[in-house]
Scaffold this motif. Sequence first.
Motif, mmCIF file in Angstrom:
data_model
loop_
_atom_site.group_PDB
_atom_site.id
_atom_site.type_symbol
_atom_site.label_atom_id
_atom_site.label_comp_id
_atom_site.label_asym_id
_atom_site.label_seq_id
_atom_site.Cartn_x
_atom_site.Cartn_y
_atom_site.Cartn_z
ATOM 1 N N TYR A 32 -18.533 -8.385 4.818
ATOM 2 C CA TYR A 32 -17.529 -7.344 5.062
ATOM 3 C C TYR A 32 -18.100 -6.081 5.689
ATOM 4 O O TYR A 32 -17.502 -5.517 6.603
ATOM 5 C CB TYR A 32 -16.841 -6.983 3.737
ATOM 6 C CG TYR A 32 -15.975 -5.740 3.802
ATOM 7 C CD1 TYR A 32 -14.680 -5.793 4.278
ATOM 8 C CD2 TYR A 32 -16.465 -4.502 3.382
ATOM 9 C CE1 TYR A 32 -13.888 -4.648 4.346
ATOM 10 C CE2 TYR A 32 -15.690 -3.354 3.444
ATOM 11 C CZ TYR A 32 -14.408 -3.429 3.930
ATOM 12 O OH TYR A 32 -13.625 -2.303 3.992
ATOM 13 N N LEU A 47 -12.565 0.959 3.887
ATOM 14 C CA LEU A 47 -12.938 1.077 2.476
ATOM 15 C C LEU A 47 -14.415 0.721 2.321
ATOM 16 O O LEU A 47 -14.811 -0.429 2.533
ATOM 17 C CB LEU A 47 -12.074 0.146 1.621
ATOM 18 C CG LEU A 47 -12.459 -0.003 0.142
ATOM 19 C CD1 LEU A 47 -12.493 1.354 -0.550
ATOM 20 C CD2 LEU A 47 -11.489 -0.940 -0.568
ATOM 21 N N TYR A 65 -16.286 -2.459 -0.236
ATOM 22 C CA TYR A 65 -15.239 -3.343 -0.758
ATOM 23 C C TYR A 65 -15.803 -4.697 -1.191
ATOM 24 O O TYR A 65 -15.316 -5.322 -2.133
ATOM 25 C CB TYR A 65 -14.160 -3.514 0.307
ATOM 26 C CG TYR A 65 -12.910 -4.242 -0.119
ATOM 27 C CD1 TYR A 65 -12.538 -4.370 -1.448
ATOM 28 C CD2 TYR A 65 -12.064 -4.800 0.840
ATOM 29 C CE1 TYR A 65 -11.377 -5.028 -1.816
ATOM 30 C CE2 TYR A 65 -10.902 -5.461 0.490
ATOM 31 C CZ TYR A 65 -10.566 -5.567 -0.838
ATOM 32 O OH TYR A 65 -9.411 -6.220 -1.204
ATOM 33 N N HIS A 66 -16.856 -5.151 -0.521
ATOM 34 C CA HIS A 66 -17.427 -6.453 -0.859
ATOM 35 C C HIS A 66 -17.962 -6.504 -2.285
ATOM 36 O O HIS A 66 -18.100 -7.580 -2.859
ATOM 37 C CB HIS A 66 -18.559 -6.798 0.120
ATOM 38 C CG HIS A 66 -19.663 -5.793 0.138
ATOM 39 N ND1 HIS A 66 -19.556 -4.592 0.810
ATOM 40 C CD2 HIS A 66 -20.903 -5.785 -0.439
ATOM 41 C CE1 HIS A 66 -20.668 -3.901 0.664
ATOM 42 N NE2 HIS A 66 -21.494 -4.603 -0.099
ATOM 43 N N ALA A 123 -16.464 -1.009 -6.420
ATOM 44 C CA ALA A 123 -15.943 -0.073 -5.413
ATOM 45 C C ALA A 123 -14.845 0.831 -5.967
ATOM 46 O O ALA A 123 -14.391 1.742 -5.270
ATOM 47 C CB ALA A 123 -15.412 -0.842 -4.212
ATOM 48 N N ALA A 166 -10.310 3.934 -5.350
ATOM 49 C CA ALA A 166 -11.530 3.674 -4.581
ATOM 50 C C ALA A 166 -12.475 4.854 -4.699
ATOM 51 O O ALA A 166 -12.073 6.016 -4.564
ATOM 52 C CB ALA A 166 -11.184 3.418 -3.121
ATOM 53 N N TRP A 225 -7.316 4.003 -1.261
ATOM 54 C CA TRP A 225 -6.972 2.666 -1.715
ATOM 55 C C TRP A 225 -7.036 2.611 -3.248
ATOM 56 O O TRP A 225 -7.924 3.207 -3.857
ATOM 57 C CB TRP A 225 -7.928 1.631 -1.129
ATOM 58 C CG TRP A 225 -7.715 1.367 0.329
ATOM 59 C CD1 TRP A 225 -8.520 1.748 1.366
ATOM 60 C CD2 TRP A 225 -6.612 0.659 0.907
ATOM 61 N NE1 TRP A 225 -7.987 1.323 2.559
ATOM 62 C CE2 TRP A 225 -6.820 0.654 2.312
ATOM 63 C CE3 TRP A 225 -5.476 0.043 0.380
ATOM 64 C CZ2 TRP A 225 -5.922 0.045 3.190
ATOM 65 C CZ3 TRP A 225 -4.580 -0.568 1.248
ATOM 66 C CH2 TRP A 225 -4.811 -0.562 2.640
ATOM 67 N N ALA A 266 -6.760 -0.189 -6.518
ATOM 68 C CA ALA A 266 -6.682 -1.569 -6.999
ATOM 69 C C ALA A 266 -5.768 -1.625 -8.216
ATOM 70 O O ALA A 266 -5.759 -0.718 -9.044
ATOM 71 C CB ALA A 266 -8.072 -2.074 -7.365
ATOM 72 N N LEU A 305 -5.011 -4.427 -3.023
ATOM 73 C CA LEU A 305 -5.042 -2.974 -3.110
ATOM 74 C C LEU A 305 -3.796 -2.410 -2.451
ATOM 75 O O LEU A 305 -3.219 -3.017 -1.547
ATOM 76 C CB LEU A 305 -6.275 -2.413 -2.401
ATOM 77 C CG LEU A 305 -7.592 -3.163 -2.529
ATOM 78 C CD1 LEU A 305 -8.666 -2.480 -1.696
ATOM 79 C CD2 LEU A 305 -8.014 -3.273 -3.982
ATOM 80 N N SER A 331 -8.047 -9.226 -0.148
ATOM 81 C CA SER A 331 -9.208 -10.055 0.183
ATOM 82 C C SER A 331 -9.081 -11.388 -0.529
ATOM 83 O O SER A 331 -8.841 -11.452 -1.733
ATOM 84 C CB SER A 331 -10.518 -9.359 -0.193
ATOM 85 O OG SER A 331 -10.752 -9.389 -1.586
ATOM 86 N N TYR A 389 -9.157 -2.784 -11.118
ATOM 87 C CA TYR A 389 -9.457 -4.001 -10.374
ATOM 88 C C TYR A 389 -9.019 -5.225 -11.164
ATOM 89 O O TYR A 389 -9.093 -5.260 -12.398
ATOM 90 C CB TYR A 389 -10.960 -4.061 -10.086
ATOM 91 C CG TYR A 389 -11.349 -5.091 -9.049
ATOM 92 C CD1 TYR A 389 -11.153 -4.842 -7.699
ATOM 93 C CD2 TYR A 389 -11.916 -6.301 -9.427
ATOM 94 C CE1 TYR A 389 -11.515 -5.786 -6.742
ATOM 95 C CE2 TYR A 389 -12.278 -7.247 -8.483
ATOM 96 C CZ TYR A 389 -12.071 -6.975 -7.133
ATOM 97 O OH TYR A 389 -12.418 -7.913 -6.195
#
Length: 539
Positions: A133, A152, A155-156, A161, A168, A174, A176, A197, A289, A409
Amino acid sequence: MIRPALALLLSSAATAALAAEDLTTMDTAGYMATRPASLDMTLAGRRYNAEAPVPPQCYTRIEGHFNPCYVCHQSNTDGARPNFMQDGDLQEAYNFSEAGMTNHWVNLFVDRSAEVAGISDAEILDWINTENYSDLPARLERQDFGGWIPDLDGYHTGVAAFDGTGFARDGSGWVAFNYKPQPSTFWPTNGSTDDVLIRLPAAFRTTAEGVESRDVYMANLALLEIAFQDFEQVDLPPVNEVAVGTDLDGDGHLGRTTLILRRDSYLGGASDRPLQRMMYPAGTEFLHSVRYVGVEDGAITTPPRMKELRYMVKSTDLTIPQLRSRYGNELQEKLDENLPRYVSLGDRGMDNGFGWTLQAFIEDADGALRPQTREETFFCRGCHTTVGGNIDQTWAFPRKVRGAAGWGYIDLHGMPDAPNRGGTGGEIALYLARAGGGDEFRSNMEMIENWFADGKADAARMADKDVATLISPTPERALMLDKAYRVLVAEQSFLFGRDATVTPPVNVHAEIDEATAPTLLPEYRFAHDIRLDWDAVLD
């Protein structure tokens, strides 16, 4: 130099051989060796599947009583939701266009056992744990990419994150949220993990004076939840009412609160925007994702590598009459058996016709994320346009865990199997009973072994199990499905299906014969609300 597969496509004789009605009868090995990859089709200016929005799962053999279809296909006769697709009849029969009567997802019919066996566990673990990413934004900028570019940071890394309430850490806006995955394509046991997100427009993240405010943003997110869930109030992470400038909980003074009451409008810089039932304000963004199934110390995880990165933005506010009219047009198109149409926006993706723009990235043969082709994105319209079950074209946010517990998340551990609104019993247990298996094709033998007895879903065995326990695979199955998808990536054969199958599922039609295909008896058709009754299972 033109690849042999593309040269084959460009010849009229080969084009005839690749016609949909021949795909399931021609020699599989020969076909696999000659079919074009997604980018070949784009280069040739050709479209393979005119009914790409009809996903592979729609070709399951219902055999008169198996019904996984109710999850997506619903008729909204009482106008309770701003979705007027009225496609509940698709639970009953395969009411497709003539082109749709052929299952174009021929990857389902390929045996990948040898290729999967050739990938070691160490190889696939190294693959899924290598992120793909972080270099994407810079690559897109170098290419003068004209669409949305991921913004973002980190993010990976997944949960790392975001802070404890889902915001975020990079300040990008962003957020989650924790939600229950829709049965059953996004269950880890069927090959993918994911997260979703949301980001509201800038005005929803600032005070009336235009100053950025997390308190205002959190309050507006909670109001959006109220709008989708028909709540009169909802709890939320602590918010400073002084910063918001409003008595949110109605107790007569301004202080810190964890409760917000329904209002007619949003707050802060968005105070002129009305709260619309089950509808997002224009400018709302979603980032989704889709990832491999991670395995770490024997546990199932969300790994760094992404299979796909999907982005949606609501570009236009539509009124209820406008939506009803557009759904009416869509219904008439389907009654007339006209093929679906799309408006390509180039790098920006695709207009779905209902106020949203869809854009996505998918792995190239080397595993780097690349923009999807038009036809690959056309596939996305199947769930985010033309089905009766979604709410304002989305699935995840209406399924968010209620209140403060749902901001963070995604985490399936400890999440109860909440029933659907208006239903009884756990949603997962109910789905397994109605679908007759742990996936649409009834081919997930691990789910059947775990949760079925004497050919039927065993609700007692599933009682009191959390969602993670119910829908997570063993590490062995997880790695097997990761390997199967890795083969698809190497082939770049997404036009022919993205399902991580190793051996061909038995319970799927290659062709639909309207004269002989069994229809579903009335007692096996169901009304369904994708929203969940968290109050039934949470204190």
